[in-house]
Design a protein around this motif. Structure first.
Motif, PDB file in Angstrom:
ATOM      1  N   LEU A 127       0.820  -1.205   0.000  1.00 43.11           N
ATOM      2  CA  LEU A 127       0.000   0.000   0.000  1.00 43.11           C
ATOM      3  C   LEU A 127       0.860   1.264   0.000  1.00 43.11           C
ATOM      4  CD1 LEU A 127      -2.827   1.246   0.155  1.00 43.11           C
ATOM      5  CD2 LEU A 127      -2.675   1.094   2.665  1.00 43.11           C
ATOM      6  N   ASP A 129       3.808   1.704  -1.338  1.00 41.26           N
ATOM      7  CA  ASP A 129       4.313   1.910  -2.690  1.00 41.26           C
ATOM      8  C   ASP A 129       3.204   2.390  -3.615  1.00 41.26           C
ATOM      9  OD1 ASP A 129       6.087   1.866  -4.863  1.00 41.26           O
ATOM     10  OD2 ASP A 129       5.548  -0.200  -5.363  1.00 41.26           O
ATOM     11  N   ALA A 130       1.997   1.880  -3.424  1.00 41.11           N
ATOM     12  CA  ALA A 130       0.872   2.287  -4.282  1.00 41.11           C
ATOM     13  C   ALA A 130       0.542   3.767  -4.083  1.00 41.11           C
ATOM     14  CB  ALA A 130      -0.346   1.424  -3.977  1.00 41.11           C
ATOM     15  N   PHE A 134       1.317   6.598  -6.814  1.00 46.29           N
ATOM     16  CA  PHE A 134       0.210   7.388  -7.368  1.00 46.29           C
ATOM     17  C   PHE A 134       0.552   8.879  -7.364  1.00 46.29           C
ATOM     18  CE2 PHE A 134      -3.738   9.806  -6.598  1.00 46.29           C
ATOM     19  CZ  PHE A 134      -4.419   9.507  -7.777  1.00 46.29           C
TER      20      PHE A 134
END
Length: 315
Positions: A127, A129-130, A134
């Motif tokens: 999460l 890294d996400a 983004f």
């Protein structure tokens, strides 16, 4: 039986004289390893000296309109004067200071931001890294120049240093993607797994294990981010999105363009700032060869093999 040792025979605990100078010399020695890096280092040092000692080197106040207007280069005014009687040589000297500060400040700050986003995202994954990825992608797809123009248009009092801050806050994303990719290749190496098993914290692993193994990429990113910041600041100032009364090479080009220096043949007004930008950029590109040699072990091995081969050929 107790043995007395005279102070003269005791080993000295003080550092040998000149030891610090030798260490500094070893750090800068690779900049003289080849002709390219040597030329780049010399050019860069010249501009650093100009930036530091600008008040001593410049013969006049760069903003003082007290001279004869539109003079071509003379013994008193090496680069001539502007249409309002300002000494262009003094403006050039003071502009070197603002350009160097803005360029390196923005380059280092954007590299730090990109390093945080890239290393943390690539190492933690999931999460984290996400979310960081983004945010990075948002800055990647935004047109950088247009975004900087919009921000500058809403600022009432801009300056070269504020422009450098804007450049750093909007130009870190490309470096972050490179750092993330490199971190992901290092995250599963044996020395990282050993550090995890020893109980080392994630923060310490990222700082002491991952970042030192990316020094070549980090140094290269600083060089090219600095070059990009210098060009971006000059471009924004030339377009008039900076305080036109500030002293920088970009504002010099702005006033030269607005007063039709090219049409009137006043080459001494626009060539010096353009040449200064080009020479600083060239020095950074050439010095990158030495930075690679300092931080990349493979290049050191190749150089040793080349030296051994040349010695064997002479024998």
């Amino acid at each position: 039986m107790q043995t007395n040792i005279s102070p003269a025979s005791q080993p000295s605990m003080e550092a040998p004289k000149g030891g610090n100078f030798r260490k500094i010399f070893r750090i800068f020695l690779p900049f003289f390893s080849n002709a390219k890096s040597t030329v780049g280092f010399i050019i860069f040092c010249i501009f650093v000296v100009i930036a530091i000692f600008a008040p001593i080197i410049a013969p006049y106040d760069p903003s003082a309109a007290i001279h004869v207007p539109n003079l071509s280069p003379t013994a008193d005014h090496w680069f001539g004067t502007t249409n309002t009687g300002q000494d262009i040589y003094s403006q050039f000297i003071y502009s070197a200071r603002s350009t160097m500060v803005v360029g390196f400040g923005a380059g280092i700050l954007s590299t730090i931001i990109g390093l945080i986003f890239g290393v943390v995202g690539g190492y933690r994954g999931g999460l984290t890294d996400a979310i960081l990825g983004f945010i990075t992608n948002i800055f990647l797809v935004m047109p950088g120049l247009a975004l900087m123009i919009v921000i500058q248009a809403y600022l009432t009092a801009s300056s070269p240093y504020l422009t450098g801050l804007i450049i750093a806050l909007t130009g870190w994303a490309w470096g972050a993607r490179v750092f993330r990719a490199q971190t992901m290749t290092l995250a599963n190496r044996d020395f990282i797994l050993a550090a995890k098993m020893s109980g080392m914290s994630s923060f310490r692993i990222m700082v002491t294990q991952i970042c030192p193994n990316m020094m070549s990429i980090i140094a290269g990113n600083i060089m090219f981010a600095t070059l990009g910041a210098i060009l971006a600041e000059a471009g924004l100032a030339f377009l008039g999105f900076e305080d036109i009364n500030s002293i920088s090479w970009g504002t010099m080009l702005y006033w030269a363009s607005n007063n039709a220096a090219l049409i009137r043949g006043a080459w001494w007004w626009f060539i010096p700032p353009g040449l200064g930008i080009g020479l600083v950029g060239l020095s950074l590109v050439l010095m990158n060869f030495a930075v690679d040699q300092i931080t990349n072990p493979r290049l050191k091995v190749q150089k040793r093999r080349k030296n051994h081969g040349s010695k064997a050929a002479r024998a």
